[in-house]
Design an enzyme around this catalytic site. Structure first.
Site, mmCIF file in Angstrom:
data_model
loop_
_atom_site.group_PDB
_atom_site.id
_atom_site.type_symbol
_atom_site.label_atom_id
_atom_site.label_comp_id
_atom_site.label_asym_id
_atom_site.label_seq_id
_atom_site.Cartn_x
_atom_site.Cartn_y
_atom_site.Cartn_z
ATOM 1 C CG ASP A 142 -2.042 1.000 1.108
ATOM 2 O OD1 ASP A 142 -3.199 0.570 0.952
ATOM 3 O OD2 ASP A 142 -1.778 2.228 1.156
ATOM 4 C CB ILE A 143 0.777 4.314 -2.098
ATOM 5 C CG1 ILE A 143 1.850 5.226 -2.642
ATOM 6 C CG2 ILE A 143 -0.494 5.073 -1.735
ATOM 7 C CD1 ILE A 143 1.505 5.835 -3.997
ATOM 8 C CG HIS B 299 -6.699 -2.974 2.904
ATOM 9 N ND1 HIS B 299 -5.988 -1.802 2.751
ATOM 10 C CD2 HIS B 299 -7.916 -2.751 2.353
ATOM 11 C CE1 HIS B 299 -6.745 -0.906 2.126
ATOM 12 N NE2 HIS B 299 -7.926 -1.462 1.876
ATOM 13 C CG HIS C 173 -8.569 -3.017 -2.640
ATOM 14 N ND1 HIS C 173 -9.492 -2.310 -3.392
ATOM 15 C CD2 HIS C 173 -8.452 -2.347 -1.467
ATOM 16 C CE1 HIS C 173 -9.891 -1.242 -2.705
ATOM 17 N NE2 HIS C 173 -9.296 -1.250 -1.529
ATOM 18 C CG ASN D 142 -12.768 -0.786 3.324
ATOM 19 O OD1 ASN D 142 -13.298 -1.126 4.374
ATOM 20 N ND2 ASN D 142 -11.573 -0.222 3.270
ATOM 21 C CD GLN E 191 -14.730 -0.557 -3.104
ATOM 22 O OE1 GLN E 191 -15.923 -0.797 -2.910
ATOM 23 N NE2 GLN E 191 -14.036 -1.145 -4.056
HETATM 24 P P1 AMP Z 1 -9.850 1.333 0.189
HETATM 25 O O1 AMP Z 1 -10.277 2.457 1.072
HETATM 26 O O2 AMP Z 1 -10.132 -0.025 0.807
HETATM 27 O O3 AMP Z 1 -10.423 1.454 -1.216
HETATM 28 O O4 AMP Z 1 -8.276 1.395 0.109
HETATM 29 C C1 AMP Z 1 -7.566 1.876 -0.998
HETATM 30 C C2 AMP Z 1 -6.099 1.786 -0.645
HETATM 31 O O5 AMP Z 1 -5.341 1.956 -1.826
HETATM 32 C C3 AMP Z 1 -5.614 2.839 0.345
HETATM 33 O O6 AMP Z 1 -5.059 2.193 1.493
HETATM 34 C C4 AMP Z 1 -4.541 3.605 -0.443
HETATM 35 O O7 AMP Z 1 -3.451 4.013 0.348
HETATM 36 C C5 AMP Z 1 -4.147 2.594 -1.501
HETATM 37 N N1 AMP Z 1 -3.596 3.151 -2.737
HETATM 38 C C6 AMP Z 1 -4.097 4.158 -3.500
HETATM 39 N N2 AMP Z 1 -3.331 4.371 -4.576
HETATM 40 C C7 AMP Z 1 -2.317 3.456 -4.506
HETATM 41 C C8 AMP Z 1 -1.196 3.172 -5.330
HETATM 42 N N3 AMP Z 1 -0.942 3.862 -6.463
HETATM 43 N N4 AMP Z 1 -0.344 2.190 -4.944
HETATM 44 C C9 AMP Z 1 -0.578 1.491 -3.809
HETATM 45 N N5 AMP Z 1 -1.625 1.714 -2.991
HETATM 46 C C10 AMP Z 1 -2.481 2.693 -3.330
#
Ligand code: AMP
Length: 120
Positions: A33-34, A106, A104, A91, A98
């Site tokens: 995760d970024i 986590h 995805h 989520n 979400q």
């Molecule tokens: P969600 O709220 O479950 O949709 O989580 C989306 C997740 O994606 C968050 O934890 C972000 O930090 C992660 N995210 C968004 N853009 C990127 C990216 N380019 N590379 C890796 N993780 C990302």
């Protein structure tokens, strides 16, 4: 909800955006995760175009579902959190906040994670 082919994870799958990959097979990609919320914070995604768990559970093939589930455990073991413990989280939709509309899961680990959710 229609799948948005320009969401950030779709772009990662097409190689348009880089990721820190930790796992890949025919059906699954996983990367850091970024914005990590724990020492281990991995995102596991199917390569198919599914909006969320709701969509994936309804439409994915048996092979995709099996590959995804196997990958979750394998990645957690490879990250070294199978003994210390970890949490998986998916989520779906607005109430769950979400952010990225590509299914995805986590994987969080590497520290004590506290209780499941806040009462809000
Ligand atoms: P969600 O709220 O479950 O949709 O989580 C989306 C997740 O994606 C968050 O934890 C972000 O930090 C992660 N995210 C968004 N853009 C990127 C990216 N380019 N590379 C890796 N993780 C990302």
């Amino acid at each position: 909800m229609a799948y948005d082919a320009n969401n950030v994870f779709a772009r990662i799958l097409r190689g348009e955006i880089p990721c820190k990959k930790v796992y890949e097979d025919t059906h699954v990609l996983a990367f850091h995760d970024i914005n990590p919320q724990a020492p281990v914070h991995i995102l596991v995604i199917p390569k198919g175009a599914y909006v969320s768990l709701d969509d994936f559970s309804a439409r994915a093939s048996d092979a995709e579902v099996v590959a995804f589930t196997r990958a979750l455990g394998e990645i957690a073991r490879a990250q070294g959190v199978d003994r210390s413990g970890y949490r998986t989280l998916a989520n779906h939709g607005a109430d769950a906040n979400q952010e990225v509309p590509h299914f995805h899961v986590h994987i969080f680990g590497g520290r004590r994670l506290g209780r499941m959710i806040s009462k809000g």
